[in-house]
Design an enzyme around this catalytic site. Structure first.
Site, PDB file in Angstrom:
ATOM      1  N   ARG A  18    -102.779  -2.409 133.154  1.00  9.59           N
ATOM      2  CA  ARG A  18    -101.621  -1.908 133.164  1.00  9.59           C
ATOM      3  C   ARG A  18    -100.709  -2.693 134.084  1.00  9.59           C
ATOM      4  O   ARG A  18     -99.664  -2.226 134.935  1.00  9.59           O
ATOM      5  CB  ARG A  18    -101.430  -0.489 133.787  1.00  9.59           C
ATOM      6  CG  ARG A  18    -101.884   0.456 132.573  1.00  9.59           C
ATOM      7  CD  ARG A  18    -101.676   1.936 133.346  1.00  9.59           C
ATOM      8  NE  ARG A  18    -102.444   2.093 134.291  1.00  9.59           N
ATOM      9  CZ  ARG A  18    -102.431   3.020 135.514  1.00  9.59           C
ATOM     10  NH1 ARG A  18    -101.377   3.734 135.243  1.00  9.59           N
ATOM     11  NH2 ARG A  18    -103.187   3.108 136.458  1.00  9.59           N
ATOM     12  N   GLU A  19    -100.960  -4.048 134.087  1.00 17.26           N
ATOM     13  CA  GLU A  19    -100.314  -5.032 134.980  1.00 17.26           C
ATOM     14  C   GLU A  19     -98.696  -5.048 134.691  1.00 17.26           C
ATOM     15  O   GLU A  19     -97.960  -5.431 135.732  1.00 17.26           O
ATOM     16  CB  GLU A  19    -100.914  -6.521 134.973  1.00 17.26           C
ATOM     17  CG  GLU A  19    -102.432  -6.781 135.258  1.00 17.26           C
ATOM     18  CD  GLU A  19    -103.416  -6.297 134.091  1.00 17.26           C
ATOM     19  OE1 GLU A  19    -104.695  -6.771 134.268  1.00 17.26           O
ATOM     20  OE2 GLU A  19    -102.861  -5.706 133.068  1.00 17.26           O
ATOM     21  N   LYS A  21     -96.932  -2.331 133.816  1.00 17.25           N
ATOM     22  CA  LYS A  21     -96.398  -1.416 134.532  1.00 17.25           C
ATOM     23  C   LYS A  21     -96.221  -1.688 135.759  1.00 17.25           C
ATOM     24  O   LYS A  21     -95.063  -1.509 136.445  1.00 17.25           O
ATOM     25  CB  LYS A  21     -97.157   0.017 134.340  1.00 17.25           C
ATOM     26  CG  LYS A  21     -96.870   1.115 135.089  1.00 17.25           C
ATOM     27  CD  LYS A  21     -98.060   2.118 135.063  1.00 17.25           C
ATOM     28  CE  LYS A  21     -97.476   3.134 135.984  1.00 17.25           C
ATOM     29  NZ  LYS A  21     -96.564   3.958 135.699  1.00 17.25           N
ATOM     30  N   GLY A 436     -91.446  22.239 135.056  1.00 19.87           N
ATOM     31  CA  GLY A 436     -92.918  22.545 135.052  1.00 19.87           C
ATOM     32  C   GLY A 436     -93.655  21.820 136.360  1.00 19.87           C
ATOM     33  O   GLY A 436     -93.749  22.111 137.384  1.00 19.87           O
ATOM     34  N   TRP A 565    -100.556  14.298 120.696  1.00 17.62           N
ATOM     35  CA  TRP A 565    -100.686  13.080 121.894  1.00 17.62           C
ATOM     36  C   TRP A 565    -102.195  12.832 122.143  1.00 17.62           C
ATOM     37  O   TRP A 565    -102.585  12.456 123.415  1.00 17.62           O
ATOM     38  CB  TRP A 565     -99.917  13.842 123.368  1.00 17.62           C
ATOM     39  CG  TRP A 565     -98.310  13.745 123.210  1.00 17.62           C
ATOM     40  CD1 TRP A 565     -97.748  13.321 122.292  1.00 17.62           C
ATOM     41  CD2 TRP A 565     -97.638  14.287 124.276  1.00 17.62           C
ATOM     42  NE1 TRP A 565     -96.489  13.298 122.343  1.00 17.62           N
ATOM     43  CE2 TRP A 565     -96.201  13.800 123.885  1.00 17.62           C
ATOM     44  CE3 TRP A 565     -97.854  14.934 125.278  1.00 17.62           C
ATOM     45  CZ2 TRP A 565     -94.906  14.561 124.605  1.00 17.62           C
ATOM     46  CZ3 TRP A 565     -96.566  15.307 126.121  1.00 17.62           C
ATOM     47  CH2 TRP A 565     -95.317  15.074 125.790  1.00 17.62           C
ATOM     48  N   CYS A 647     -88.753  18.030 123.660  1.00 23.00           N
ATOM     49  CA  CYS A 647     -88.049  16.868 124.369  1.00 23.00           C
ATOM     50  C   CYS A 647     -88.076  15.947 123.186  1.00 23.00           C
ATOM     51  O   CYS A 647     -88.835  15.761 122.252  1.00 23.00           O
ATOM     52  CB  CYS A 647     -88.574  16.198 125.647  1.00 23.00           C
ATOM     53  SG  CYS A 647     -90.190  16.041 125.755  1.00 23.00           S
ATOM     54  N   GLU A 669     -84.607  19.158 125.928  1.00 24.34           N
ATOM     55  CA  GLU A 669     -83.991  17.924 126.639  1.00 24.34           C
ATOM     56  C   GLU A 669     -82.879  17.921 125.737  1.00 24.34           C
ATOM     57  O   GLU A 669     -82.933  17.587 124.377  1.00 24.34           O
ATOM     58  CB  GLU A 669     -84.987  16.788 126.475  1.00 24.34           C
ATOM     59  CG  GLU A 669     -84.329  15.615 126.917  1.00 24.34           C
ATOM     60  CD  GLU A 669     -85.240  14.180 126.888  1.00 24.34           C
ATOM     61  OE1 GLU A 669     -84.907  13.191 127.307  1.00 24.34           O
ATOM     62  OE2 GLU A 669     -86.261  14.369 126.187  1.00 24.34           O
ATOM     63  N   HIS A 698     -85.121  11.053 133.722  1.00 25.87           N
ATOM     64  CA  HIS A 698     -85.617  10.083 133.464  1.00 25.87           C
ATOM     65  C   HIS A 698     -84.947   8.871 134.157  1.00 25.87           C
ATOM     66  O   HIS A 698     -85.383   7.612 134.161  1.00 25.87           O
ATOM     67  CB  HIS A 698     -85.772   9.362 131.892  1.00 25.87           C
ATOM     68  CG  HIS A 698     -86.440  10.302 130.989  1.00 25.87           C
ATOM     69  ND1 HIS A 698     -87.629  10.329 131.141  1.00 25.87           N
ATOM     70  CD2 HIS A 698     -85.753  11.319 130.112  1.00 25.87           C
ATOM     71  CE1 HIS A 698     -88.017  11.403 130.097  1.00 25.87           C
ATOM     72  NE2 HIS A 698     -87.157  11.777 129.693  1.00 25.87           N
TER      73      HIS A 698
END
EC number: 2.1.1.14
Length: 762
Positions: A18-19, A21, A436, A565, A647, A669, A698
């Site tokens: 994940r570099e 990110k 939540g 997911w 959402c 959403e 977001h």
């Protein structure tokens, strides 16, 4: 003799660890200067391409790599900058402002990329846009790889039909005219590639798989206008995610190659190929390996499928490739992955899928005997995987077989339940709540790491979670929220948490995929039958409830979202998997109710994204999706209020299904839809409890009280006041505490103002 080549459509951007990110977030936080930031991203781009070159892929894509989103790249390249961002002069700042918002301008809408778990930034059209090519990213990327590796690559760009189809801000009748206005920009971009000596360009048109025959014909005119200006550049028109209905029209496009998905097409592309053939003078780019799942292929089965395609396509050149971009799967198997050997050996990520393409190429060129070892190896791996999964099987099939119609419905109607719940819960008009999760600080993440590394005992970690829960219960009390949540500090991910506590799931440590922007997730792997083991959320929820006199929501993720997911098994139907999950969660819902929790939220944010792309296939999916939800929730008493949350969806498509869920309250959403759903509700009222998200979670931007009040006021023009809820768009896990508290205070103040106005109207 047909020439066989391997091709790829796209590769994960995020890096093995994940570099990508980390680089993005360091820049956003101001910890990295722009020059360093761009240099680090360039290194990741080179690394992604090198991985593909090292796997001996014949035709490697470029420009699928992006700094945020490939659709946003296309919009910015064509100068589609929304008005509210045009005062920003720096291109990098403008780009990220569109994606993330700035203090005085909300971000552009984000929504699902077709029926995947990836989200793109929705292009915004308005008549003031000056159509011009501001940057040829495809040319820059092609040159960069040529310079670094001396390699020939295939630039990729979203096509004009798909780009405009995915955009918003225009009337449907204007679409064709807008597409035609883009043609000169595509011509300019492609002619610059042609002048550079580029051999192939991939133009992605996935929207053609849902297009009417009329639209496919109209889009053909776009390509006639584009390709007549080209002389040496070959164009591959690439479709994916499903079959193309207007097959004969599509394969007659004036392009040099056509890409078709032979995995997710439900056999329809193959049927069309067998019936109508394929133009001999075009390249057929055949998607023969699933670009969206993580299971090792049966080499012989896939080789037979490719041979079947080849036998009906009398072409000079066949490209074999994944069914779609590999963006949707992890980069590669990590050397430190901790899965059981037989499970790990049955998996195949992006890098491994490219290797599988090489095996299929060899089999096509030299015959099965040349890959007999790989055939036997894949069969042995899949046999061992099945044995591993069978060892986890349970008696759940018997429970599912014993279900009756009563298990899928609440005892009373919504109106009857509403009266009982109003009396039992005693909530004010326009009750306020959150969805939540609350911010997971560095301290929360550090505590989890200490616990996972065994530096902390279970008792130490639970004490920390309890303390953080109490702190946020106190914060919620101070803010004045009406229905509280425990904050979910014990959860890394809303699906992972439940999968870790249910039988039939496996979890990776390093198998990350991109969800949106820098947000990455590790989808669970469903390898066996799913079964309830013991209560999963009761302890933390009951503890949180003990800290307040206000109602505490139980928080669960719904069966369809857990399925959508996850990387599901492929040996049984998705419906059967969803029902297995629903039955397991039903026991958790009952445990929460038995523990005194009166409001239970079962989130289904991913319900719509599981829709088949073709409307003709919707009914079957939506029917069993709603049934799986009701199986989860229908065991409770009438006084217990069931909430759900969704959402990133075009809700108009599934309003009937939302109603069929029979939830007492749905929170949605809404802020990024810029009022679109309200317009729909004016014509199609929703009569059950409804909470439209009043601000975008977001973005770090804190909305003013007056802004939120106006959103509530507008909503109450079309929504019943006595069943309207006030809430943010989604969970607040990724936000910072300061901005979260400020935004929620403004939200509560706005709700109070709205209550005053409603009281005056009585």
């Amino acid at each position: 003799m047909t020439t066989i080549k391997t091709s790829n459509l796209g590769f994960p951007r995020i890096g093995l660890n994940r570099e990508w990110k980390k680089t993005l977030e360091a820049y956003w936080k101001g910890n990295t200067d722009k020059e360093t930031f761009l240099k680090e991203l360039d290194g990741l781009f080179l690394s992604a391409v090198k991985t593909q070159l090292d796997q001996h892929i014949d035709i490697v894509p470029v420009s699928d790599f992006t700094h945020y989103d490939h659709v946003l790249d296309t919009a910015v390249s064509f100068n589609w900058i929304p008005k509210r961002f045009r005062s920003i002069t720096d291109p990098v700042d403008t780009y990220f402002a569109i994606a993330r918002g700035v203090k005085d301008a909300v971000s552009s809408e984000m929504t699902k990329w077709f029926n995947t778990n990836y989200h793109y930034i929705v292009p915004e059209y308005d008549e003031s846009i000056e159509f011009r090519l501001t940057r040829n990213k495809q040319l820059d990327d092609y040159r960069r790889i040529k310079e670094e590796f001396g390699a020939e690559t295939k630039p990729v760009i979203v096509g004009p039909y798909t780009f405009v189809t995915l955009a918003k801000g225009y009337e449907e009748s204007e679409a064709k005219a807008i597409q035609k206005r883009l043609v000169p920009l595509y011509v300019q971009l492609l002619k610059e590639l042609e002048a550079e000596g580029v051999k192939w360009v991939q133009i992605d048109e996935p929207a053609l798989v849902t297009a009417s025959s009329e639209d496919v014909r109209a889009a053909k005119e776009l390509y006639e206008s584009i390709t007549k200006e080209l002389s040496g550049l070959n164009v591959l028109l690439q479709t994916y995610f499903d079959s193309v209905d207007a097959y004969e029209e599509l394969v007659s496009y004036p392009v040099q190659g056509i890409g078709l998905d032979f995995v997710h097409d439900k056999g329809r592309n193959l049927d069309q190929l067998k019936k109508h053939g394929f133009p001999k003078d075009k390249v057929l780019a055949a998607g023969v390996i699933d670009g969206r799942n993580i299971w090792k292929i049966d080499v012989e089965e896939r080789l037979d499928a490719a041979l079947d395609i080849l036998s009906h396509a009398d072409v000079e050149e066949l490209w074999i490739q994944p069914s779609s971009s590999l963006l949707h799967v992890p980069v590669a198997k990590h050397p430190d992955e901790h899965l059981e050997k037989d499970l790990l050996n049955g998996l195949s990520y992006a890098k491994e899928k490219l290797a599988e393409l090489g095996v299929l190429k060899e089999g096509l060129l030299s015959g099965k005997a040349a890959v007999s070892e790989q055939i036997e190896e894949s069969k042995a791996a899949l046999k061992a995987l099945k044995a591993f999964a069978t060892g986890a099987n349970s008696a759940q099939k018997e429970e599912l077989n014993q279900l009756t119609e009563k298990d899928f419905s609440r005892p009373a109607s919504f109106e009857e339940r509403l009266a009982l719940q109003n009396e039992s819960l005693g909530l004010p008009l326009l009750p306020t709540t959150t969805i939540g999760s609350f911010p997971q600080s560095a301290e929360v993440r550090s505590a989890r790491q200490k616990w996972r590394k065994k530096d902390w005992t279970d008792e130490q970690y639970q004490a920390f979670i309890n303390a953080e829960t109490k702190r946020w219960v106190d914060i919620q009390e101070e803010i004045g929220l009406d229905v509280l949540v425990h904050g979910e500090f014990e959860r890394t991910d809303m699906v992972e948490y439940f999968g870790e506590k249910l039988a039939g799931f496996a979890f990776t440590k390093y198998a990350w995929v991109q969800s949106y922007g820098s947000r990455c997730v590790r989808p669970p792997v469903i390898f066996g039958d799913v079964e309830f083991i013991e209560p999963m959320t009761v302890k933390d929820t009951v503890y949180a409830q003990s800290l307040t006199e206000k109602h505490m929501k139980g928080m669960l993720t719904g069966p369809v979202t857990i399925l959508n997911w996850s990387f599901p098994r492929v040996d049984i139907s998705r419906k059967e998997i969803a029902f297995q999950i629903g039955l397991a969660l039903r026991k958790e819902v009952k445990a929460l109710e038995d523990a005194g929790i009166q409001i239970i939220q079962v989130d289904e944010p991913a319900l719509r994204e599981g829709l088949p792309l073709k409307t003709q296939d919707w009914d079957e999916y939506l029917t069993w999706a709603a049934e799986a939800f009701r199986l989860t929730t229908s065991s409770v008493q009438n006084e217990t209020q069931i909430h759900t949350h969704m959402c990133y969806s075009n809700f108009e498509d599934i309003v009937d299904t939302i109603n069929d869920l029979d939830a007492d309250v749905i929170t949605i959403e809404h802020s990024r839809s810029h009022g679109g759903f309200l317009e729909y509700l004016k014509e199609h009222p929703y009569v059950k409890g409804l909470g439209l998200g009043v601000y975008d979670i977001h973005s770090p931007r804190v909305p003013a009280t007056e802004e939120i009040y106006q959103i509530i006021d507008d909503a109450l023009e079309v929504c019943p006041t006595d069943r309207f809820w006030v809430n943010p768009d989604c969970g607040l896990k990724t936000r910072q505490q300061e901005e979260t508290v400020a935004a929620l205070k403004n939200m509560v103040d706005a709700a109070k103002q709205a209550r005053k106005k409603q009281a005056q109207l009585v």
